[in-house]
Design an enzyme around this catalytic site. Structure first.
Site, PDB file in Angstrom:
ATOM      1  CD  GLN A 128      -3.271   0.578   1.966  1.00 40.16           C
ATOM      2  OE1 GLN A 128      -3.313  -0.480   2.562  1.00 40.16           O
ATOM      3  NE2 GLN A 128      -4.251   1.447   2.032  1.00 40.16           N
ATOM      4  CG  ASP A 129       1.053   4.256   2.965  1.00 40.15           C
ATOM      5  OD1 ASP A 129       0.911   3.196   3.615  1.00 40.15           O
ATOM      6  OD2 ASP A 129       0.773   5.370   3.436  1.00 40.15           O
ATOM      7  N   PRO A 130       4.506   3.221   2.072  1.00 42.86           N
ATOM      8  CG  PRO A 130       6.228   4.498   1.161  1.00 42.86           C
ATOM      9  CD  PRO A 130       4.735   4.427   1.255  1.00 42.86           C
ATOM     10  CG  ASN A 134      -3.331   5.214   4.046  1.00 44.30           C
ATOM     11  OD1 ASN A 134      -2.784   4.569   3.159  1.00 44.30           O
ATOM     12  ND2 ASN A 134      -4.044   4.641   5.006  1.00 44.30           N
TER      13      ASN A 134
END
Length: 225
Positions: A64-66, A134
Site C-alpha cells: 500500500q504505502d511505505p 496514507n
C-alpha cells in the site's frame, strides 16, 4: 528521471513523467520533503524499479504505502532496511515463508535478494509523512503505479501477481488472468493473517507456476546478514 530508473523502465514509463499529474506530484514532493520528515529517503523512492528491471519481473508483490517509522522504508514493499526490526506484517510473512517452504526466519527484514531475482516489491503509493499512514494517498502516485501494473499486464511473458488484502486486490481488474497468474489472500497484518493468509502458501505456488511456464523459480530463502 532517466538517470534514476534503469533503462528498461524508462522506455516503458517515460511518457508518464511528462503528464500534468506527475508534474504536480513532483512539486508536492519538493514541498513535503522541505517542510516535513518524509519516507523513504529521496534516493530510495524508486528502488523497486531500480532493483528489478522490466524484463526481469517474474513476481509482483503489491503493498500500500511505505512504512512510516524512522529508518524502516527503503522503496520496497514490506521490506525494511537491515538493522531495523521487522514490523508485524513482515514477521507474519516470514512465518508463512517458513511454514510454506521450510526457510529459516532471517535475522533482518531486507527483501533486496527477492528484488534482485525478479520480485517487484511495489507499493501503490511511494512516499509517506513520518507517523502518518496514507498521508500521500490520492496525490498522483496511484496513477503512476497503475501504469506500472498496466505495462506489465501488456507484456507477453506471464507475471505472478501476489495480492494480499483488499487494497491490493482492487488492482485485479487491471490484470488479464488469461495471461497472468494471481495469488490472493488476506493481508499478513496481525488483524487478518489468521483469516486465510497463514496457510495460503504463496511462495511455493508462485514457484510452481514459474516452473510450469519454464521460468527459473525464486529462491525465497533469506540468508542472515
Amino acid at each position: 528521471m532517466k538517470q534514476i530508473l534503469n533503462d528498461s523502465w524508462w522506455q516503458q514509463l517515460k511518457d508518464e513523467f511528462d503528464k500534468p499529474y506527475y508534474q504536480e506530484l513532483r512539486e508536492m514532493l519538493k514541498r513535503e520533503y522541505a517542510e516535513h520528515t518524509v519516507y523513504p529517503e529521496p534516493n530510495d523512492i524508486y528502488n523497486a524499479l531500480h532493483y528489478t528491471s522490466y524484463e526481469n519481473v517474474k513476481v509482483v508483490i503489491l503493498g500500500q504505502d511505505p512504512y512510516h517509522g524512522p529508518g524502516q522504508a527503503h522503496g520496497l514493499s514490506f521490506s525494511v532496511q537491515p538493522g531495523v526490526n521487522p514490523p508485524p506484517s513482515l514477521k507474519n510473512i516470514f512465518i508463512e515463508l517458513q511454514n510454506d517452504i521450510g526457510a529459516d526466519i532471517p535475522n533482518h527484514g531486507s527483501l533486496v535478494s527477492w528484488a534482485k531475482q525478479g520480485v517487484l516489491l511495489l507499493n501503490t503509493v511511494l512516499t509517506v509523512r513520518r507517523g502518518q499512514a496514507n498521508s500521500h494517498k490520492g496525490k498522483g502516485w496511484e496513477q503512476l503505479t497503475d501504469s506500472i501494473i498496466d505495462v506489465l499486464n501488456k507484456r507477453d511473458k506471464p507475471v505472478v501477481f501476489i495480492l494480499w488484502g483488499r487494497h491490493a486486490q482492487m488492482k485485479k481488474e487491471r490484470i488479464d488472468t488469461s495471461k497472468h497468474f494471481i495469488i490472493q489472500s488476506p493481508h499478513p497484518s496481525p488483524f487478518s493473517a489468521r483469516n486465510g493468509f497463514f496457510g495460503s502458501r504463496p511462495f511455493s505456488r508462485a514457484n510452481q507456476y514459474l516452473e510450469q511456464i519454464g521460468d527459473e523459480p525464486i529462491d525465497w530463502s533469506l540468508p542472515n546478514l
